[in-house]
Design a protein around this motif. Structure first.
Motif, mmCIF file in Angstrom:
data_model
loop_
_atom_site.group_PDB
_atom_site.id
_atom_site.type_symbol
_atom_site.label_atom_id
_atom_site.label_comp_id
_atom_site.label_asym_id
_atom_site.label_seq_id
_atom_site.Cartn_x
_atom_site.Cartn_y
_atom_site.Cartn_z
ATOM 1 N N TRP A 15 0.806 -1.221 0.000
ATOM 2 C CA TRP A 15 0.000 0.000 0.000
ATOM 3 C C TRP A 15 0.836 1.267 0.000
ATOM 4 O O TRP A 15 0.325 2.343 -0.224
ATOM 5 N N ALA A 16 2.128 1.139 0.243
ATOM 6 C CA ALA A 16 2.991 2.316 0.195
ATOM 7 C C ALA A 16 3.569 2.531 -1.200
ATOM 8 O O ALA A 16 4.287 3.494 -1.433
ATOM 9 N N SER A 17 3.269 1.651 -2.139
ATOM 10 C CA SER A 17 3.836 1.775 -3.476
ATOM 11 C C SER A 17 2.752 2.109 -4.489
ATOM 12 O O SER A 17 1.578 1.876 -4.261
ATOM 13 N N GLU A 18 3.192 2.658 -5.591
ATOM 14 C CA GLU A 18 2.269 2.958 -6.679
ATOM 15 C C GLU A 18 1.922 1.665 -7.387
ATOM 16 O O GLU A 18 2.755 0.770 -7.448
ATOM 17 N N PRO A 19 0.773 1.513 -7.945
ATOM 18 C CA PRO A 19 -0.364 2.424 -7.995
ATOM 19 C C PRO A 19 -1.347 2.246 -6.839
ATOM 20 O O PRO A 19 -2.320 2.956 -6.734
ATOM 21 N N TYR A 20 -1.049 1.299 -5.936
ATOM 22 C CA TYR A 20 -1.959 1.027 -4.823
ATOM 23 C C TYR A 20 -2.084 2.227 -3.891
ATOM 24 O O TYR A 20 -3.148 2.506 -3.355
ATOM 25 N N ARG A 21 -0.964 2.926 -3.686
ATOM 26 C CA ARG A 21 -0.977 4.090 -2.803
ATOM 27 C C ARG A 21 -1.967 5.132 -3.300
ATOM 28 O O ARG A 21 -2.745 5.695 -2.524
ATOM 29 N N GLN A 22 -1.977 5.376 -4.588
ATOM 30 C CA GLN A 22 -2.880 6.377 -5.148
ATOM 31 C C GLN A 22 -4.341 5.968 -4.971
ATOM 32 O O GLN A 22 -5.193 6.798 -4.666
ATOM 33 N N LEU A 23 -4.635 4.699 -5.135
ATOM 34 C CA LEU A 23 -5.993 4.203 -4.898
ATOM 35 C C LEU A 23 -6.399 4.458 -3.452
ATOM 36 O O LEU A 23 -7.504 4.938 -3.190
ATOM 37 N N VAL A 30 -12.723 2.275 1.457
ATOM 38 C CA VAL A 30 -13.727 1.732 0.544
ATOM 39 C C VAL A 30 -13.054 1.287 -0.757
ATOM 40 O O VAL A 30 -13.344 0.214 -1.287
ATOM 41 N N GLY A 31 -12.120 2.079 -1.250
ATOM 42 C CA GLY A 31 -11.390 1.706 -2.458
ATOM 43 C C GLY A 31 -10.587 0.438 -2.264
ATOM 44 O O GLY A 31 -10.567 -0.436 -3.128
ATOM 45 N N ARG A 32 -9.935 0.312 -1.099
ATOM 46 C CA ARG A 32 -9.186 -0.909 -0.799
ATOM 47 C C ARG A 32 -10.112 -2.116 -0.738
ATOM 48 O O ARG A 32 -9.792 -3.179 -1.240
ATOM 49 N N GLY A 33 -11.245 -1.954 -0.092
ATOM 50 C CA GLY A 33 -12.201 -3.046 0.015
ATOM 51 C C GLY A 33 -12.720 -3.488 -1.340
ATOM 52 O O GLY A 33 -12.825 -4.691 -1.621
ATOM 53 N N ILE A 34 -13.033 -2.521 -2.183
ATOM 54 C CA ILE A 34 -13.517 -2.851 -3.526
ATOM 55 C C ILE A 34 -12.409 -3.529 -4.326
ATOM 56 O O ILE A 34 -12.646 -4.498 -5.043
ATOM 57 N N TYR A 35 -11.176 -3.032 -4.183
ATOM 58 C CA TYR A 35 -10.040 -3.668 -4.855
ATOM 59 C C TYR A 35 -9.973 -5.151 -4.483
ATOM 60 O O TYR A 35 -9.857 -6.014 -5.347
ATOM 61 N N TRP A 36 -10.061 -5.464 -3.194
ATOM 62 C CA TRP A 36 -9.961 -6.853 -2.753
ATOM 63 C C TRP A 36 -11.171 -7.664 -3.183
ATOM 64 O O TRP A 36 -11.051 -8.859 -3.471
ATOM 65 N N LYS A 73 -17.665 3.563 -7.567
ATOM 66 C CA LYS A 73 -16.290 3.408 -7.071
ATOM 67 C C LYS A 73 -15.635 2.188 -7.695
ATOM 68 O O LYS A 73 -14.436 2.203 -7.967
ATOM 69 N N LEU A 74 -16.425 1.147 -7.939
ATOM 70 C CA LEU A 74 -15.900 -0.022 -8.626
ATOM 71 C C LEU A 74 -15.402 0.368 -10.019
ATOM 72 O O LEU A 74 -14.312 -0.027 -10.428
ATOM 73 N N ARG A 75 -16.174 1.160 -10.721
ATOM 74 C CA ARG A 75 -15.746 1.625 -12.054
ATOM 75 C C ARG A 75 -14.449 2.430 -11.956
ATOM 76 O O ARG A 75 -13.580 2.333 -12.825
ATOM 77 N N GLN A 76 -14.310 3.230 -10.898
ATOM 78 C CA GLN A 76 -13.079 3.999 -10.702
ATOM 79 C C GLN A 76 -11.894 3.065 -10.471
ATOM 80 O O GLN A 76 -10.824 3.263 -11.040
ATOM 81 N N VAL A 77 -12.074 2.057 -9.610
ATOM 82 C CA VAL A 77 -10.999 1.106 -9.323
ATOM 83 C C VAL A 77 -10.575 0.374 -10.588
ATOM 84 O O VAL A 77 -9.390 0.119 -10.804
ATOM 85 N N ASN A 83 -4.387 1.559 -13.131
ATOM 86 C CA ASN A 83 -3.637 0.486 -13.773
ATOM 87 C C ASN A 83 -3.521 -0.750 -12.872
ATOM 88 O O ASN A 83 -2.475 -1.375 -12.780
ATOM 89 N N LEU A 84 -4.623 -1.078 -12.185
ATOM 90 C CA LEU A 84 -4.666 -2.262 -11.333
ATOM 91 C C LEU A 84 -5.345 -3.435 -12.037
ATOM 92 O O LEU A 84 -5.045 -4.588 -11.747
ATOM 93 N N PHE A 85 -6.269 -3.106 -12.944
ATOM 94 C CA PHE A 85 -7.013 -4.120 -13.681
ATOM 95 C C PHE A 85 -7.078 -3.714 -15.150
ATOM 96 O O PHE A 85 -7.062 -2.528 -15.461
ATOM 97 N N TYR A 86 -7.128 -4.709 -16.004
ATOM 98 C CA TYR A 86 -7.270 -4.453 -17.434
ATOM 99 C C TYR A 86 -8.655 -4.913 -17.866
ATOM 100 O O TYR A 86 -9.042 -6.059 -17.624
ATOM 101 N N VAL A 87 -9.417 -4.021 -18.498
ATOM 102 C CA VAL A 87 -10.738 -4.350 -19.018
ATOM 103 C C VAL A 87 -10.635 -4.389 -20.543
ATOM 104 O O VAL A 87 -10.334 -3.379 -21.170
ATOM 105 N N SER A 88 -10.877 -5.565 -21.106
ATOM 106 C CA SER A 88 -10.755 -5.729 -22.551
ATOM 107 C C SER A 88 -11.985 -5.162 -23.261
ATOM 108 O O SER A 88 -12.991 -4.839 -22.633
ATOM 109 N N THR A 89 -11.900 -5.093 -24.573
ATOM 110 C CA THR A 89 -13.039 -4.602 -25.360
ATOM 111 C C THR A 89 -14.224 -5.552 -25.270
ATOM 112 O O THR A 89 -15.360 -5.150 -25.505
ATOM 113 N N GLN A 90 -13.971 -6.814 -24.886
ATOM 114 C CA GLN A 90 -15.057 -7.779 -24.692
ATOM 115 C C GLN A 90 -15.620 -7.711 -23.270
ATOM 116 O O GLN A 90 -16.387 -8.572 -22.871
#
Length: 120
Positions: A15-23, A30-36, A73-77, A83-90
């Protein structure tokens, strides 16, 4: 008993490193919880899950305003901003793995001078 591939532990210093720190700064606990929540669903799906399924995670949340807040917030995460998740065109979601970089930084830090090297 479930297989070991279901479980995952992030390296020390996550959590002290990017990009998790920024989240954590932007969305707090709430952002951490949604991430998990998302991370767990993707791991249970063996590395991939659909965006629609992830959005449905909060369908049972009441009242409606709170449910919509979680879904936004899920859409934001999931956005490219973190850059924590990749959403494809599908509309399939996978995890972007930053742990190699974090482990490397931890290894370098461990090889450096110790906290008590000057005490003699």
């Amino acid at each position: 008993m479930t297989g070991g591939s279901t479980f995952f532990q992030h390296p020390i210093g996550l959590w002290a490193s990017e990009p998790y720190r920024q989240l954590a700064v932007d969305l707090g606990p709430v952002g951490r919880g949604i991430y998990w929540d998302v991370f767990e669903q993707i791991r249970l799906g063996r590395g991939i899950d659909s965006l629609d399924h992830l959005l449905a995670m909060y369908d049972d949340v009441r009242p409606k305003r709170l449910r919509e807040s979680y879904q936004n917030k899920l859409r934001q995460v999931l956005s490219p901003k973190y850059n924590l998740f990749y959403v494809s065109t599908q509309r399939m979601v996978t995890i972007v793995d930053h742990t190699k970089e974090i482990r490397e930084k931890n290894r370098i830090a461990l090889e450096g001078p110790g906290l008590f090297d000057d005490w003699e």
